[in-house]
Structure formats: C-alpha cells, structure tokens
Design an enzyme around this catalytic site. Structure first.
Site, PDB file in Angstrom:
ATOM      1  N   HIS A 183      -0.745  53.674  46.911  1.00 37.67           N
ATOM      2  CA  HIS A 183      -0.630  54.751  45.841  1.00 37.67           C
ATOM      3  C   HIS A 183      -1.306  56.130  46.661  1.00 37.67           C
ATOM      4  CE1 HIS A 183       1.178  52.653  42.595  1.00 37.67           C
ATOM      5  NE2 HIS A 183       0.850  51.876  43.198  1.00 37.67           N
TER       6      HIS A 183
ATOM      7  N   TYR B  23     -10.414  47.912  47.349  1.00 36.24           N
ATOM      8  CA  TYR B  23     -10.466  49.182  47.073  1.00 36.24           C
ATOM      9  C   TYR B  23     -11.790  49.817  47.407  1.00 36.24           C
ATOM     10  CZ  TYR B  23      -7.006  49.004  43.023  1.00 36.24           C
ATOM     11  OH  TYR B  23      -5.776  48.976  42.515  1.00 36.24           O
TER      12      TYR B  23
END
Length: 322
Positions: free
Chosen positions: A31, A299
């Site tokens: 993303h 992340y």
C-alpha cells in the site's frame, strides 16, 4: 502466540515482498501510495453492548484516515484492492487503529505459509518477472491460498473510496463493561452505497485517479461510513485470515465515521503514520491469528526502512511516500 512471534520472519517477509513487487525506497512495503484525510467518529449506543473501548462509548472522536492503493509500486495504476487505515485519537493522548481492505481475506493463514508464498514467486533473476511456475506449484498444494487468489481476481475495482466497502481480514475479541466477550469481524460500509467497475478501466486513467476523485468530492460534502460488526458464533474460525465466516451471521452497525477534508503528516504531527492493527485499547483484543500477530514486526521494520528510523531525524514531510 508469544510476543516475540510478532517479529518472526519480519525481515525475510519484507525482503521477499520487495523481490516480487519491487523496492521503492521511502515508500511503504505494501500500500505504498496513499493519501491522508481527517474527520470524526461517533459510536452509537449499541456499541457499548459489545465493548468498553474508549473510542466506542458515544463521544465524538477525531480520526485520520489513510486511503491507499494496493501493491508495493506507488507509480502503478489502481487495481481491485485498496486500503483504508483509520486512526482514532483518544482523549488521553493515545491512538488506536482499525486497518481494512476492500478484500475480505488475506493470502495466507500462517507466517510460514506467507513466507512460502512470497518465496515461491521470487523472480528467477533480480528485477525479472514473477516466477509463475513457482507460484503455480505453491498454489497447487495450498488450496486456501488459491481460493483467495481466485476471490480477488473476480473482485470489482472501486469507482471511489467513498463507494467501497472495507473489511478487516482478522477477527478481534470485544469485551464490554461486564467482561462479556464477543468475537467480531469489522467492516466499513459506505452510506453512499457500494459501486464497482472492471479493474481494466483504471488502467486507462491516471495513477492517482481515486485520490483526485475523493478530493473533489470532499469539496462539496463529507464522505461517511458506518462501522458494522459481524458477530461470530461458536465454531467460527478466529485465527485464519483465509477463511470467511458462514453467511447469515448477525451484523450490527455501531457508529458513523465522517471524512471531511484532506490532511497531511505535517498537520497531524507524525511523519511515519504507522498504522499497526495490533495497537489496541482495553475492550478490544487481538486473537491468536498468526498473520495478525506478525503485522506489528513487519510494519515496524517497513517504517524504519522507509524513514531511516532513529538515524534520520529529518523534518516532518521530508520523506517520500507518506
């Protein structure tokens, strides 16, 4: 699951994803291309039946939303997968996240299966195409992953973020004031209805077409979603991001999100905007889904790579891909 499992294979996963999708320094691993928006969220009274979470008790809570393009190439066209990461800003200075996709399922049910998937697709030479033969061989012996590929291939693409339904691919444990536990899957349902189009249409438009559409729409009116809980029943899978719950599960809408305007990292005061889905508050707990657990480590490592971490204390807004 142990706490350390949140970091298991994180470096390998990021490296293999870069091998398949390309490495674009300064951008998120997945993303990569996204835009930030601001707004508010207000829970309905029925939210308290399920959770005591601070942001779901009925007061208006400021939020930011990152709408994003699927994939790791920020310069690619939009496709059928887009993302919606919502950050809730709590009165005590904390934040919590709700991360969703326009797709209902993830590509693997275990950390090892996901590593196997991205390893099987590695190009035979650096910078080459996806190893289709290797991927096909992997899918042949992992039918749950093949099912997700087929489901995603059949999905329509968005015409607008504001006409897209988003889904958390993981289940969570909600606890109310009486410590009663409800297992839920969360969905953002657009108030302006769901609309779709063939993904091929997007390849004939600009690479930022959906961001432009959202910005224009917000000049005239807010964009709203309702938070819908899908209520689990005994026997529903709680730790498998490749498995849907049976049709007909009770669904309850517990609040409204109103997106009002674009914003930026500078305005929000956070140049990373790392949307860790396991950053939770009392009243919401992660399940033992191993894919949910590993996301914290992935992340964190991706954020450090794209920003330089503590080594790079450049001013806010100086990094690409935020």
């Amino acid at each position: 699951m142990t706490q350390n499992s949140q970091y298991r294979h994180a470096e390998t996963i990021i490296d293999r994803i870069h091998g398949v999708l390309g490495h674009f320094p300064g951008y998120r691993t997945l993303h990569a291309d996204g835009r930030l928006y601001k707004g508010t969220f207000k829970a309905y009274e029925q939210a308290r039946r399920f959770t005591r979470a601070a942001h779901l008790q009925g007061q208006e809570v400021p939020v930011s939303v990152r709408f994003s393009k699927g994939g790791g190439n920020p310069h690619a066209f939009f496709n059928a997968t887009v993302g919606m990461a919502t950050r809730f800003y709590l009165d005590d200075g904390r934040v919590t996240h709700l991360v969703m996709l326009s797709q209902k399922l993830f590509f693997a049910s275990t950390i090892e299966q996901f590593v196997g998937l991205v390893t099987s697709a590695q190009p035979l030479e650096p910078g080459g195409p996806v190893n289709k033969a290797g991927l096909d061989a992997f899918l042949a012996v992992n039918p749950n992953v093949l099912n997700v590929f087929r489901m995603r291939a059949a999905a329509l693409a968005p015409v607008s973020f504001g006409n897209t339904e988003f889904h958390a691919v993981h289940a969570f444990r909600y606890l109310n004031a009486s410590d009663e536990v409800t297992h839920v899957r969360c969905h953002w349902v657009p108030l302006d209805d769901v609309k779709g189009q063939a993904p091929e249409v997007l390849t004939h438009q600009s690479v930022d077409v959906l961001f432009g559409e959202m910005n224009e729409r917000l000049k005239t009116a807010p964009v709203s979603f309702e938070l819908e809980l899908e209520i689990g029943e005994p026997g529903d899978p709680l730790n498998d991001a490749t498995a849907l719950w049976p049709e007909g599960r009770q669904r309850v809408r517990i609040g409204r999100l109103t997106v009002t305007a674009p914003t930026s990292e500078d305005e929000l005061g956070d140049r990373l905007m790392n949307h860790d889905p396991t950053m939770l508050v009392d009243g919401i707990e992660a399940t033992d889904d191993p894919i949910l657990q590993i996301r914290r480590g992935v992340y964190e490592m991706s954020a450090a790579q794209r920003s330089g971490g503590w080594k790079d204390l450049a001013p806010a807004g100086s990094q690409a891909g935020e």
